[in-house]
Design an enzyme around this catalytic site. Structure first.
Site, PDB file in Angstrom:
ATOM      1  N   VAL A 111     -33.975 -47.792  68.535  1.00 31.40           N
ATOM      2  CA  VAL A 111     -34.706 -49.043  68.747  1.00 31.40           C
ATOM      3  C   VAL A 111     -35.872 -48.785  69.707  1.00 31.40           C
ATOM      4  O   VAL A 111     -35.650 -48.616  70.915  1.00 31.40           O
ATOM      5  CB  VAL A 111     -33.786 -50.138  69.314  1.00 31.40           C
ATOM      6  CG1 VAL A 111     -34.568 -51.435  69.528  1.00 31.40           C
ATOM      7  CG2 VAL A 111     -32.599 -50.382  68.387  1.00 31.40           C
ATOM      8  N   ASP A 257       8.429 -49.162  70.145  1.00 33.40           N
ATOM      9  CA  ASP A 257       8.236 -50.200  71.150  1.00 33.40           C
ATOM     10  C   ASP A 257       7.850 -51.526  70.491  1.00 33.40           C
ATOM     11  O   ASP A 257       8.373 -52.587  70.843  1.00 33.40           O
ATOM     12  CB  ASP A 257       7.155 -49.756  72.135  1.00 33.40           C
ATOM     13  CG  ASP A 257       6.855 -50.795  73.193  1.00 33.40           C
ATOM     14  OD1 ASP A 257       7.721 -51.031  74.048  1.00 33.40           O
ATOM     15  OD2 ASP A 257       5.759 -51.377  73.162  1.00 33.40           O
ATOM     16  N   ALA A 262      12.960 -54.248  73.623  1.00 31.80           N
ATOM     17  CA  ALA A 262      12.924 -53.448  74.841  1.00 31.80           C
ATOM     18  C   ALA A 262      11.520 -52.892  75.046  1.00 31.80           C
ATOM     19  O   ALA A 262      10.607 -53.125  74.259  1.00 31.80           O
ATOM     20  CB  ALA A 262      13.948 -52.312  74.750  1.00 31.80           C
ATOM     21  N   ASN A 346      19.259 -54.376  86.333  1.00 31.81           N
ATOM     22  CA  ASN A 346      19.719 -55.749  86.492  1.00 31.81           C
ATOM     23  C   ASN A 346      20.598 -56.188  85.328  1.00 31.81           C
ATOM     24  O   ASN A 346      21.602 -56.854  85.527  1.00 31.81           O
ATOM     25  CB  ASN A 346      18.515 -56.693  86.599  1.00 31.81           C
ATOM     26  CG  ASN A 346      17.769 -56.546  87.904  1.00 31.81           C
ATOM     27  OD1 ASN A 346      18.225 -56.998  88.946  1.00 31.81           O
ATOM     28  ND2 ASN A 346      16.611 -55.904  87.860  1.00 31.81           N
ATOM     29  N   TYR A 364      20.490 -31.483  70.386  1.00 29.75           N
ATOM     30  CA  TYR A 364      19.559 -30.446  70.836  1.00 29.75           C
ATOM     31  C   TYR A 364      20.238 -29.435  71.770  1.00 29.75           C
ATOM     32  O   TYR A 364      19.570 -28.776  72.560  1.00 29.75           O
ATOM     33  CB  TYR A 364      18.356 -31.087  71.542  1.00 29.75           C
ATOM     34  CG  TYR A 364      17.336 -31.633  70.578  1.00 29.75           C
ATOM     35  CD1 TYR A 364      16.231 -30.882  70.200  1.00 29.75           C
ATOM     36  CD2 TYR A 364      17.490 -32.903  70.026  1.00 29.75           C
ATOM     37  CE1 TYR A 364      15.294 -31.374  69.309  1.00 29.75           C
ATOM     38  CE2 TYR A 364      16.567 -33.412  69.126  1.00 29.75           C
ATOM     39  CZ  TYR A 364      15.468 -32.637  68.773  1.00 29.75           C
ATOM     40  OH  TYR A 364      14.545 -33.126  67.881  1.00 29.75           O
ATOM     41  N   HIS A 761       3.782 -51.062  84.104  1.00 29.56           N
ATOM     42  CA  HIS A 761       3.407 -52.461  84.266  1.00 29.56           C
ATOM     43  C   HIS A 761       1.973 -52.685  83.801  1.00 29.56           C
ATOM     44  O   HIS A 761       1.112 -51.812  83.944  1.00 29.56           O
ATOM     45  CB  HIS A 761       3.532 -52.880  85.737  1.00 29.56           C
ATOM     46  CG  HIS A 761       4.939 -52.887  86.229  1.00 29.56           C
ATOM     47  ND1 HIS A 761       5.270 -52.706  87.554  1.00 29.56           N
ATOM     48  CD2 HIS A 761       6.114 -53.049  85.578  1.00 29.56           C
ATOM     49  CE1 HIS A 761       6.583 -52.756  87.696  1.00 29.56           C
ATOM     50  NE2 HIS A 761       7.112 -52.969  86.506  1.00 29.56           N
ATOM     51  N   GLY A 784      -2.109 -51.623 110.968  1.00 28.85           N
ATOM     52  CA  GLY A 784      -0.915 -51.812 111.783  1.00 28.85           C
ATOM     53  C   GLY A 784       0.368 -52.072 111.028  1.00 28.85           C
ATOM     54  O   GLY A 784       1.425 -52.247 111.643  1.00 28.85           O
ATOM     55  N   VAL A 787       3.890 -48.003 107.342  1.00 29.77           N
ATOM     56  CA  VAL A 787       3.768 -47.371 106.030  1.00 29.77           C
ATOM     57  C   VAL A 787       4.405 -45.983 106.076  1.00 29.77           C
ATOM     58  O   VAL A 787       3.965 -45.130 106.856  1.00 29.77           O
ATOM     59  CB  VAL A 787       2.285 -47.250 105.612  1.00 29.77           C
ATOM     60  CG1 VAL A 787       2.174 -46.643 104.215  1.00 29.77           C
ATOM     61  CG2 VAL A 787       1.600 -48.616 105.669  1.00 29.77           C
ATOM     62  N   PRO A 788       5.433 -45.728 105.283  1.00 34.70           N
ATOM     63  CA  PRO A 788       6.042 -44.388 105.254  1.00 34.70           C
ATOM     64  C   PRO A 788       5.089 -43.390 104.600  1.00 34.70           C
ATOM     65  O   PRO A 788       4.061 -43.765 104.029  1.00 34.70           O
ATOM     66  CB  PRO A 788       7.308 -44.583 104.421  1.00 34.70           C
ATOM     67  CG  PRO A 788       7.003 -45.757 103.545  1.00 34.70           C
ATOM     68  CD  PRO A 788       6.097 -46.655 104.333  1.00 34.70           C
TER      69      PRO A 788
END
Length: 962
Positions: A111, A257, A262, A346, A364, A761, A784, A787-788
């Site tokens: 173009v 899926d 599920a 759950n 297998y 997710h 502050g 946080v591990p």
């Protein structure tokens, strides 16, 4: 996932077909698609304009900034296109860190235009609405459009008019182009909304005297809207990110899926990798990938995937055999590792899913041995002890090294064991027993005495502040509606008096809630009624302890709420198709203050409308795509917390001092486990759901916890994708949040991969650097929050903070007492039932076929009419497609046979269906089976045995396994 990228070709086809604007769109459908195997002669024959026009050629493989990378050939003739393609077509190239083969190209007309005729336009979705970005200078040098472009927010359910475009977006545009651009942008937004785009970028958009030209386009659509847009979309191909091949095994799992209720996901990262995973749960699968990469296994990680949502044994077998087939194709000098992990389920029956995996391992056995595969297993949830036992047994019988661990082992500890960073214990520690699973010895039908109603740190008056039988129910309906507009959302969502309605025939979930109520010593069940539009009003039998009770089931919500004014919570188990309408209907009743939406796969546009409506009405939404939440000692949503053994093991029958919020349902149950082992227990926990736009956010619940006296510390499990965690940073900085916050964002592995990975997710994907888990963890640490360093340390950090609060006297732990006795829950063992619906299925599907309805329109039509579709597996509730069961298959197959075999006229074929011939075939088959069973009993000299119902409703001592 929801937002999926589509090819430029697909995006332009949608635009050309469905956009409605005043200015003409030029070069509609004028393109040629080229692959390495393309025959040039045939291509030119199909597109003769290739020989007469100047051309543009570019790869169509989701590559960003193609012009900057020299991947656009401009103003070429056909021979020039061929020469330009020689060093590119079918050859490997590097884009960023991703290496891939250039194999899909678009050829379009060139173009001719001036630089000042190039513009930039982009529309993208956010929680609050859709943003329209426009810049008067487009092209490859547009730069940082976020900072330069004009931006206008079209709020949810809002409208964009041409005057809005004039006023807010076109200030720097020449006057003679404003009318054209205003009309085009309004039409583009309409297209965007109607076809459920989530992102649509055109750069450059060229406007000349001849009209509008869409030169380059990038787009994403909401894949969950397939059932709405199917007639317009058709069959959409979603290409993989550049640098990752599309494997047939991925397509196979995607097909499984789509046909399952599920969730089954598989992404192959490195088919030659040593470390393979088979993880249950969208959140847990991310945590395992994080841990593998954190321990140095990123280059050997072969796949990402997850299975969740209670897949059947057969589905799990199909999934497992696919993984085992892939991992046993190439040898590795160090052998291979398979990690079969997961959080504490759950509602998924772990034993059933593990049986499918065990079948695959047996099939297998030889390849696994030949490839020196070691398997590490960690799982918890319903019937997990049996699942682990079966898994351990197959290791012994096959000789394959299989190391098996349950909930007593930290979730990701097996990763350290597999990679040699942690010793493998000779004998795994056994989980402690917390319940005796015996009936109330007194025989009284009343609930047992409470073992502990609160921690010493709890506010004793809290439950009395809000009772479900409040004065609001004495206000006339119109007055309540006016009052509703003014009210804010409640700080306390649940109490020991909360009453709820369940939408959907979810008897297992209801029984689980009643068992929880019983063990928490509630005075009355938390479920007041159920709503199911596909049956008439009736009553459903459940157990309250060992006493039978009846819960009413209503055909419509209005009747249920009218007869149960004490109800203020709805748990909505409606399918993704019905969840929106049923939630909207419920919010018209002002007595409802909290709604949990369980369904996964609700289109984002519909979810955002629900959020807006809930905010206006002061209703708290938990979900969609969630298991719910739990308030120990008070109330639980549906299947949250799992079966009673887990409720008791995690001490969820009484409150502690720690409140948490997470996205993942499975990980929320894992947090129950971690918190119960490191503190005095959970005060309240909510899983907000894995969608991009959950009904309530992390911050909504963190602020509730901040304002709840009984909560002394807060735990947040954040996630890659979105920016909600930054609001917690702001809350801490401004002093709105003062309680200790322990937080970890999962998905840190994403930045280590060469190409983009969409995790389990829908919202777990970073669109920019600030949305990465690493960036969010660092920002939280800097402000502050506690946080591990990784998920492995989360439990230890929680314990340290809790111990410090105990030392300071902020928390005074209550004395632990044994939990009350409860009946064992055998509801997981109930199987599906189906009967003869052949005639009805044949009639319905035949009528739909004769009316030329596509499947999606037929399903939507039946839903709107409130009619069940015969011959459909109605348990498939979280996918946009429905599956024929045996009745349905036989019904439609027989109709095909009757109509097309040539032996019957059309009228005769229809008559056989009408008179019940197909159901007669069904009855005949069942009768033969019954006769055979009867004769076999006679041959064995046994009577026809029917076990007494009251004998299988009994309970077992805890030490006896199932």
């Amino acid at each position: 996932m929801s937002a999926k990228a589509i090819s430029e070709q697909t995006g332009k086809e949608f635009l050309y077909k469905f956009i409605c604007t005043k200015p003409p769109i030029q070069n509609k459908f004028k393109y040629a698609r080229l692959r390495p195997e393309t025959d040039w002669d045939l291509l030119v024959q199909e597109h003769p304009w290739l020989q007469t026009e100047r051309l543009v050629v570019k790869p169509d493989q989701l590559i960003k900034r193609r012009g900057k990378l020299g991947l656009v050939g401009v103003n070429l003739d056909l021979n020039g296109v061929k020469e330009w393609l020689k060093p590119r077509l079918g050859l490997e190239t590097t884009v960023g860190r991703a290496k891939g083969v250039l194999k899909n190209f678009l050829i379009e007309p060139f173009v001719p235009h001036r630089q000042e005729e190039e513009f930039y336009v982009c529309i993208y979705a956010a929680r609050e609405g859709d943003y329209v970005l426009f810049h008067h200078e487009g092209g490859i040098d547009v730069g940082d459009v976020d900072s330069k472009a004009c931006k206008f927010l079209v709020e949810v359910d809002g409208k964009l008019g041409e005057q809005d475009v004039y006023n807010h977006l076109l200030q720097h545009v020449p006057e003679n182009r404003k009318s054209i651009l205003a009309s085009f942008i309004v039409g583009l937004l309409t297209l965007y909304e109607e076809l459920h785009f989530t992102y649509l970028e055109i750069n450059p958009l060229v406007v000349t005297d001849a009209g509008v030209f869409v030169l380059d386009m990038a787009a994403k659509i909401d894949a969950t809207a397939d059932y709405i847009c199917k007639s317009k979309w058709g069959d959409v191909d979603f290409p993989p990110p550049f640098g990752r091949e599309a494997y047939p095994e991925e397509a196979y799992i995607a097909d499984l899926d789509a046909k399952s209720g599920a969730s089954l996901k598989l992404t192959i990262l490195n088919p030659k990798g040593r470390i393979w995973t088979m993880v249950a749960g969208g959140g847990a699968s991310v945590v395992y990938s994080d841990t593998i990469c954190d321990l140095g296994g990123v280059n050997e990680l072969a796949n990402y995937g997850e299975y969740s949502g209670a897949p059947s044994e057969q589905q799990t077998y199909d999934y497992a055999k696919t993984i085992l087939s892939l991992m046993t194709r190439e040898q590795h000098s160090e052998g291979k590792i398979l990690i079969i992990g997961g959080s504490i389920a759950n509602f998924t029956n772990v034993a059933a899913t593990f049986k499918g995996i065990v079948r695959a391992i047996k099939d297998y056995q030889t390849p696994l041995q030949n490839h020196n595969v070691s398997i590490f297993v960690r799982r918890g949830g319903p019937n997990y002890q049996e699942g682990l036992r079966v898994m351990g047994e197959v290791g012994k019988t096959t000789g394959i090294p299989i190391y098996v661990f349950g909930t007593e082992t930290h979730m990701t500890a097996i990763v350290g064991m597999a990679l040699g960073h942690r010793a493998i214990p000779d004998q795994p520690p056994m989980a402690s027993h917390t319940a005796n699973f015996l009936l109330n010895a007194s025989g009284s039908p009343s609930t047992p005495a409470p073992s502990r109603t609160a921690s010493f740190s709890d506010s004793k008056s809290e439950d009395t502040k809000r009772t479900s039988r409040s004065l609001k129910h004495t206000i006339p309906h119109e007055g309540r509606a006016r009052q509703e507009k003014k009210r804010g959302k409640a700080t306390t969502l649940f109490s020991r008096h909360t009453k709820s309605i369940i939408w959907g025939m979810q008897t297992r979930a209801v029984q689980g809630m009643l068992d929880f109520d019983y063990v928490c010593s509630r005075d009355e069940p938390s479920v007041a009624a159920m709503v199911y539009p596909f049956t008439g009003d009736h009553k459903q039998k459940f157990y309250w302890g060992h006493k039978e009770i009846l819960i009413p089931v209503y055909k419509n919500m209005a009747d249920a709420l009218k007869k149960h004014p004490e109800v203020d919570v709805l748990i909505n188990f409606a399918s993704l198709r019905s969840a929106y309408d049923s939630t909207v209907e419920t919010m018209s009743f002002s007595q409802i203050r909290t709604i949990a939406i369980i369904a996964e796969g609700i289109p984002e546009a519909l979810t955002r409308r629900l959020i807006k409506m809930a905010d206006e009405k002061g209703v708290t939404i938990i979900g969609p795509a969630t298991v719910g939440g739990i308030k120990p000692g008070c109330y639980k949503i549906g299947n949250t917390g799992g079966m009673l053994d887990n409720i008791l093991a995690s001490k969820l029958y009484r409150p502690g001092s720690v409140a948490y919020v997470s996205r993942s349902g499975g990980m929320s149950n894992e947090l129950n486990n971690i918190i119960s082992r490191t503190t005095d227990g959970v005060y309240e926990g909510v899983a907000i759901g894995g969608d991009r736009y959950p009904g309530s956010t992390f911050m909504d619940h963190v602020l509730r916890y901040q304002d709840t006296p009984g909560v002394k510390m807060i735990v947040v499990l954040g996630e890659i994708g979105g920016t909600e965690e930054y609001k917690i940073c702001t809350g801490i900085k401004e002093g709105r949040i003062t309680k200790p916050v322990v937080i970890w964002c999962i998905g840190t592995c994403a930045t280590m991969f060469a190409s983009e990975v969409q995790f389990g997710h829908a919202g777990a994907c970073a669109n920019e650097k600030s949305e990465t888990a690493i960036a969010k963890n660092q920002a939280l640490r800097d402000i502050g929050a506690i946080v591990p360093r990784n998920f492995d340390e989360l439990g230890e950090v929680i314990k340290n903070v809790y111990d410090d609060l105990v030392c300071k006297g902020v928390i005074a732990p209550a004395q632990e007492v044994p939990p009350p006795t409860v009946p064992m829950d055998y509801s997981w063992a109930r199987g599906d039932r189906f009967g003869g619906a052949l005639d009805a299925a044949a009639k319905q599907f035949s009528k739909a076929f004769d009316s030329s309805l596509i499947a999606m329109d037929f399903v939507n039509k039946m839903k709107k009419e409130g009619k069940l579709i015969m011959g459909i597996g109605h348990r498939v509730k979280s996918k946009p497609n429905l599956i024929l069961n045996v009745d349905g298959f036989i019904g439609v197959a027989m109709v095909d046979l009757l109509r097309n075999c040539g032996a019957f006229t059309r009228e005769e074929a229809d008559e056989y269906v009408e008179i019940g011939a197909l159901n007669g075939i069904f009855v005949l088959g069942r009768s033969m089976g019954f006769i055979g069973h009867y004769l076999d009993q006679k041959r064995l000299k046994q009577g026809l045995y029917r076990h007494p119902w009251d004998d299988i409703s009994y309970v077992l001592p805890e030490h006896m396994t199932m």
